[in-house]
Design a protein around this motif. Structure first.
Motif, PDB file in Angstrom:
ATOM      1  N   ALA A   4      23.994  40.404  63.136  1.00 57.92           N
ATOM      2  CA  ALA A   4      22.797  40.911  63.798  1.00 57.92           C
ATOM      3  C   ALA A   4      23.053  42.288  64.412  1.00 57.92           C
ATOM      4  CB  ALA A   4      22.311  39.932  64.861  1.00 57.92           C
ATOM      5  N   THR A   5      24.215  42.461  64.993  1.00 60.60           N
ATOM      6  CA  THR A   5      24.554  43.753  65.586  1.00 60.60           C
ATOM      7  C   THR A   5      24.709  44.812  64.500  1.00 60.60           C
ATOM      8  OG1 THR A   5      25.685  42.657  67.401  1.00 60.60           O
ATOM      9  CG2 THR A   5      26.241  44.949  67.025  1.00 60.60           C
ATOM     10  N   LEU A   6      25.392  44.468  63.425  1.00 62.56           N
ATOM     11  CA  LEU A   6      25.570  45.413  62.327  1.00 62.56           C
ATOM     12  C   LEU A   6      24.222  45.750  61.691  1.00 62.56           C
ATOM     13  CD1 LEU A   6      27.490  47.079  60.596  1.00 62.56           C
ATOM     14  CD2 LEU A   6      27.804  45.061  59.138  1.00 62.56           C
ATOM     15  N   ALA A   7      23.394  44.757  61.500  1.00 53.11           N
ATOM     16  CA  ALA A   7      22.062  44.984  60.916  1.00 53.11           C
ATOM     17  C   ALA A   7      21.249  45.938  61.793  1.00 53.11           C
ATOM     18  CB  ALA A   7      21.319  43.662  60.738  1.00 53.11           C
ATOM     19  N   ASP A  49      34.872  46.135  56.926  1.00 50.50           N
ATOM     20  CA  ASP A  49      35.462  44.951  57.552  1.00 50.50           C
ATOM     21  C   ASP A  49      34.711  43.689  57.143  1.00 50.50           C
ATOM     22  OD1 ASP A  49      37.398  46.457  58.843  1.00 50.50           O
ATOM     23  OD2 ASP A  49      36.303  46.537  60.752  1.00 50.50           O
ATOM     24  N   GLN A  50      33.388  43.754  57.107  1.00 51.02           N
ATOM     25  CA  GLN A  50      32.582  42.595  56.701  1.00 51.02           C
ATOM     26  C   GLN A  50      32.787  42.270  55.220  1.00 51.02           C
ATOM     27  OE1 GLN A  50      30.543  40.567  58.610  1.00 51.02           O
ATOM     28  NE2 GLN A  50      31.397  41.632  60.370  1.00 51.02           N
ATOM     29  N   MET A  51      33.023  43.276  54.409  1.00 49.91           N
ATOM     30  CA  MET A  51      33.203  43.066  52.971  1.00 49.91           C
ATOM     31  C   MET A  51      34.510  42.347  52.648  1.00 49.91           C
ATOM     32  SD  MET A  51      31.839  46.381  50.963  1.00 49.91           S
ATOM     33  CE  MET A  51      30.088  46.590  50.665  1.00 49.91           C
ATOM     34  N   VAL A  52      35.522  42.531  53.474  1.00 53.14           N
ATOM     35  CA  VAL A  52      36.818  41.907  53.212  1.00 53.14           C
ATOM     36  C   VAL A  52      36.644  40.407  52.997  1.00 53.14           C
ATOM     37  CG1 VAL A  52      39.086  41.351  54.213  1.00 53.14           C
ATOM     38  CG2 VAL A  52      38.170  43.674  54.408  1.00 53.14           C
ATOM     39  N   GLU A  53      35.838  39.770  53.841  1.00 57.49           N
ATOM     40  CA  GLU A  53      35.629  38.320  53.762  1.00 57.49           C
ATOM     41  C   GLU A  53      34.828  37.910  52.523  1.00 57.49           C
ATOM     42  OE1 GLU A  53      37.160  36.259  55.897  1.00 57.49           O
ATOM     43  OE2 GLU A  53      38.019  38.093  56.722  1.00 57.49           O
ATOM     44  N   LEU A  54      34.127  38.848  51.900  1.00 56.34           N
ATOM     45  CA  LEU A  54      33.286  38.544  50.745  1.00 56.34           C
ATOM     46  C   LEU A  54      34.024  38.662  49.418  1.00 56.34           C
ATOM     47  CD1 LEU A  54      30.045  40.451  51.836  1.00 56.34           C
ATOM     48  CD2 LEU A  54      30.550  38.006  52.092  1.00 56.34           C
ATOM     49  N   VAL A 140      30.009  41.310  42.464  1.00 55.96           N
ATOM     50  CA  VAL A 140      29.754  42.603  43.095  1.00 55.96           C
ATOM     51  C   VAL A 140      29.531  42.341  44.580  1.00 55.96           C
ATOM     52  CG1 VAL A 140      27.265  42.563  42.586  1.00 55.96           C
ATOM     53  CG2 VAL A 140      28.383  44.732  43.139  1.00 55.96           C
ATOM     54  N   VAL A 141      30.183  43.145  45.407  1.00 57.08           N
ATOM     55  CA  VAL A 141      29.998  43.090  46.846  1.00 57.08           C
ATOM     56  C   VAL A 141      29.236  44.353  47.230  1.00 57.08           C
ATOM     57  CG1 VAL A 141      31.192  43.065  49.069  1.00 57.08           C
ATOM     58  CG2 VAL A 141      32.124  41.787  47.146  1.00 57.08           C
ATOM     59  N   CYS A 142      28.143  44.167  47.974  1.00 55.76           N
ATOM     60  CA  CYS A 142      27.342  45.339  48.352  1.00 55.76           C
ATOM     61  C   CYS A 142      27.099  45.353  49.860  1.00 55.76           C
ATOM     62  CB  CYS A 142      26.017  45.365  47.589  1.00 55.76           C
ATOM     63  SG  CYS A 142      24.901  44.003  47.959  1.00 55.76           S
ATOM     64  N   ARG A 162      27.312  39.355  46.359  1.00 53.63           N
ATOM     65  CA  ARG A 162      27.666  39.015  47.735  1.00 53.63           C
ATOM     66  C   ARG A 162      27.358  40.224  48.606  1.00 53.63           C
ATOM     67  NH1 ARG A 162      33.480  35.887  46.979  1.00 53.63           N
ATOM     68  NH2 ARG A 162      32.748  34.448  45.355  1.00 53.63           N
ATOM     69  N   ALA A 163      26.495  40.028  49.589  1.00 58.82           N
ATOM     70  CA  ALA A 163      26.028  41.145  50.406  1.00 58.82           C
ATOM     71  C   ALA A 163      26.457  41.017  51.858  1.00 58.82           C
ATOM     72  CB  ALA A 163      24.509  41.223  50.339  1.00 58.82           C
ATOM     73  N   VAL A 164      26.797  42.146  52.446  1.00 60.71           N
ATOM     74  CA  VAL A 164      27.046  42.194  53.876  1.00 60.71           C
ATOM     75  C   VAL A 164      25.726  41.942  54.597  1.00 60.71           C
ATOM     76  CG1 VAL A 164      27.724  43.676  55.816  1.00 60.71           C
ATOM     77  CG2 VAL A 164      29.034  43.732  53.678  1.00 60.71           C
ATOM     78  N   LEU A 165      24.676  42.616  54.150  1.00 56.93           N
ATOM     79  CA  LEU A 165      23.347  42.478  54.753  1.00 56.93           C
ATOM     80  C   LEU A 165      22.286  42.364  53.665  1.00 56.93           C
ATOM     81  CD1 LEU A 165      23.660  45.286  57.444  1.00 56.93           C
ATOM     82  CD2 LEU A 165      23.643  42.826  57.899  1.00 56.93           C
ATOM     83  N   THR A 166      21.244  41.621  53.965  1.00 54.40           N
ATOM     84  CA  THR A 166      20.101  41.529  53.067  1.00 54.40           C
ATOM     85  C   THR A 166      18.919  42.267  53.685  1.00 54.40           C
ATOM     86  OG1 THR A 166      19.261  39.507  54.074  1.00 54.40           O
ATOM     87  CG2 THR A 166      20.847  39.255  52.243  1.00 54.40           C
TER      88      THR A 166
END
Length: 175
Positions: A4-7, A49-54, A140-142, A162-166
């Motif tokens: 939520a903060t990143l969004a 950083d968020q993408m690492v987990e994806l 694909v990670v976006c 796989r997305a960090v944010l939608t």
């Protein structure tokens, strides 16, 4: 940090209003200018950083798509220690004549890295070209997935998105 903060931070930095023609030819009344977050080191780092987990297990190479995926894949490569590929829209016609600059892709598991996906046209093209070169491409990670909710625009090429944010997450910060 939560999504939520990143969004909220990405939305406030990148959402533009007006009339914009997207790569797909679609016309949108809003546009996420990803270069506005990609040019901010702290925000770009948070996305990486968020993408690492994806990233799927077994990823051997990270393939950043020209142009928006290049800064993200560089940051992600730095964080993970995985080698980066820089994937052109088309192979250059001089020098090495490569589509993907960096390590050899044949027989290796490549996870693509993109900034924004709406219809997935650029990702689809890169997937086909990399597979033709012998790469194993399944994900694909976006940073931002703007495709319709619960739809995979790349199902036709059997690619997991796989997305960090939608778009829904970004829209939620405005309500």
């Amino acid at each position: 940090m939560d999504d939520a903060t990143l969004a909220r931070d990405i939305d406030s930095c990148c959402r533009l209003t007006g009339e914009f023609t997207l790569r797909s030819g679609q016309v949108s009344h809003e546009y996420f200018d990803k270069y506005l977050f990609e040019s901010q080191p702290a925000l770009l780092g948070r996305v990486a950083d968020q993408m690492v987990e994806l990233l799927p297990e077994g990823t051997e190479l990270l393939g950043g798509l020209e142009l928006g995926g290049i800064p993200i894949v560089t940051a992600l490569s730095f964080r993970t220690g995985l080698p980066a590929l820089f994937v052109r829209k088309s192979a250059k016609e001089y020098g090495t004549c490569k589509l993907a600059e960096g390590p050899e892709v044949s027989g290796r598991r490549v996870t693509l890295v993109e900034d924004v996906i709406t219809t997935g046209g650029a990702v689809r093209d890169a997937t086909r070209a990399l597979r033709a070169a012998g790469a194993v491409v399944g994900t694909v990670v976006c940073a931002i997935d703007r495709s319709p909710e619960a739809e995979n625009p790349l199902v036709d090429v059997e690619l997991d998105v796989r997305a960090v944010l939608t778009k829904a997450q970004l829209d939620a910060v405005r309500s």
